[in-house]
Design a protein around this motif. Sequence first.
Motif, PDB file in Angstrom:
ATOM      1  N   ILE A  55      -8.709  42.984 -21.699  1.00  0.00           N
ATOM      2  CA  ILE A  55      -8.566  41.784 -22.532  1.00  0.00           C
ATOM      3  C   ILE A  55      -7.250  41.864 -23.308  1.00  0.00           C
ATOM      4  O   ILE A  55      -6.473  40.909 -23.337  1.00  0.00           O
ATOM      5  CB  ILE A  55      -9.765  41.620 -23.482  1.00  0.00           C
ATOM      6  N   SER A  95     -10.143  30.692 -28.872  1.00  0.00           N
ATOM      7  CA  SER A  95     -11.464  31.031 -28.342  1.00  0.00           C
ATOM      8  C   SER A  95     -12.618  30.716 -29.289  1.00  0.00           C
ATOM      9  O   SER A  95     -13.762  30.636 -28.865  1.00  0.00           O
ATOM     10  CB  SER A  95     -11.511  32.520 -27.983  1.00  0.00           C
ATOM     11  N   LEU A 121     -21.644  38.249 -22.191  1.00  0.00           N
ATOM     12  CA  LEU A 121     -20.952  37.631 -21.074  1.00  0.00           C
ATOM     13  C   LEU A 121     -20.396  36.265 -21.462  1.00  0.00           C
ATOM     14  O   LEU A 121     -19.274  35.905 -21.083  1.00  0.00           O
ATOM     15  CB  LEU A 121     -21.900  37.519 -19.873  1.00  0.00           C
ATOM     16  N   SER A 122     -21.140  35.505 -22.246  1.00  0.00           N
ATOM     17  CA  SER A 122     -20.663  34.183 -22.670  1.00  0.00           C
ATOM     18  C   SER A 122     -19.423  34.301 -23.550  1.00  0.00           C
ATOM     19  O   SER A 122     -18.532  33.453 -23.489  1.00  0.00           O
ATOM     20  CB  SER A 122     -21.768  33.417 -23.404  1.00  0.00           C
ATOM     21  N   LEU A 161     -17.204  36.807 -23.285  1.00  0.00           N
ATOM     22  CA  LEU A 161     -16.138  37.142 -22.339  1.00  0.00           C
ATOM     23  C   LEU A 161     -15.635  35.901 -21.618  1.00  0.00           C
ATOM     24  O   LEU A 161     -14.433  35.760 -21.381  1.00  0.00           O
ATOM     25  CB  LEU A 161     -16.626  38.169 -21.316  1.00  0.00           C
ATOM     26  N   ALA A 162     -16.542  34.994 -21.302  1.00  0.00           N
ATOM     27  CA  ALA A 162     -16.150  33.752 -20.631  1.00  0.00           C
ATOM     28  C   ALA A 162     -15.258  32.912 -21.538  1.00  0.00           C
ATOM     29  O   ALA A 162     -14.272  32.320 -21.071  1.00  0.00           O
ATOM     30  CB  ALA A 162     -17.384  32.968 -20.200  1.00  0.00           C
ATOM     31  N   LYS A 163     -15.565  32.840 -22.821  1.00  0.00           N
ATOM     32  CA  LYS A 163     -14.710  32.105 -23.771  1.00  0.00           C
ATOM     33  C   LYS A 163     -13.318  32.716 -23.838  1.00  0.00           C
ATOM     34  O   LYS A 163     -12.314  32.009 -23.861  1.00  0.00           O
ATOM     35  CB  LYS A 163     -15.318  32.130 -25.180  1.00  0.00           C
ATOM     36  N   ALA A 189     -11.840  34.567 -21.518  1.00  0.00           N
ATOM     37  CA  ALA A 189     -11.166  34.327 -20.235  1.00  0.00           C
ATOM     38  C   ALA A 189     -10.611  32.908 -20.169  1.00  0.00           C
ATOM     39  O   ALA A 189      -9.460  32.703 -19.762  1.00  0.00           O
ATOM     40  CB  ALA A 189     -12.130  34.589 -19.076  1.00  0.00           C
ATOM     41  N   ARG A 190     -11.425  31.921 -20.578  1.00  0.00           N
ATOM     42  CA  ARG A 190     -10.944  30.527 -20.569  1.00  0.00           C
ATOM     43  C   ARG A 190      -9.737  30.370 -21.479  1.00  0.00           C
ATOM     44  O   ARG A 190      -8.773  29.686 -21.136  1.00  0.00           O
ATOM     45  CB  ARG A 190     -12.053  29.571 -21.009  1.00  0.00           C
ATOM     46  N   GLU A 238      -9.463  34.358 -14.751  1.00  0.00           N
ATOM     47  CA  GLU A 238     -10.830  34.455 -14.255  1.00  0.00           C
ATOM     48  C   GLU A 238     -11.554  35.553 -15.030  1.00  0.00           C
ATOM     49  O   GLU A 238     -10.935  36.551 -15.428  1.00  0.00           O
ATOM     50  CB  GLU A 238     -10.843  34.797 -12.764  1.00  0.00           C
ATOM     51  N   LEU A 239     -12.836  35.400 -15.213  1.00  0.00           N
ATOM     52  CA  LEU A 239     -13.648  36.400 -15.890  1.00  0.00           C
ATOM     53  C   LEU A 239     -13.506  37.764 -15.219  1.00  0.00           C
ATOM     54  O   LEU A 239     -13.468  38.807 -15.878  1.00  0.00           O
ATOM     55  CB  LEU A 239     -15.107  35.946 -15.903  1.00  0.00           C
ATOM     56  N   SER A 240     -13.361  37.766 -13.914  1.00  0.00           N
ATOM     57  CA  SER A 240     -13.248  39.020 -13.158  1.00  0.00           C
ATOM     58  C   SER A 240     -11.996  39.815 -13.515  1.00  0.00           C
ATOM     59  O   SER A 240     -11.930  41.018 -13.233  1.00  0.00           O
ATOM     60  CB  SER A 240     -13.272  38.735 -11.661  1.00  0.00           C
TER      61      SER A 240
END
Length: 98
Positions: A19, A37, A56-57, A59-61, A63-64, A69-71
């Motif tokens: 990150i 974020s 996970l949610s 991490l998704a924020k 990443a966006r 990508e989250l990956s």
Amino acid sequence: MVMSLEGNRDVLAPVGAAIRSQRVASSLTLQELARLSGISAGALSLIETGKRDVRLSTLAKIARSLNVELSAFFGGPPEPGGDQGTGMDRGYDLSEFE
């Protein structure tokens, strides 16, 4: 059985480092990423240093906000032949489920 945060450092630290790497590559400060974020700079700092277990949610924020990508936070693709085959090939006895 509950694992301590210490036991999860080997998972949390690489994700946090990824990150931070993405944030720095995007030329963003912690405060800027926090604004993008909706996650506080303090929380982001703890995540980046592997001191906070992150949902996970969340991490998704992140990443966006970084336009990745989250990956991107989880390392590269698996090595060819590294984790393929049946459960028995990997040492798991799944015979009662067949």
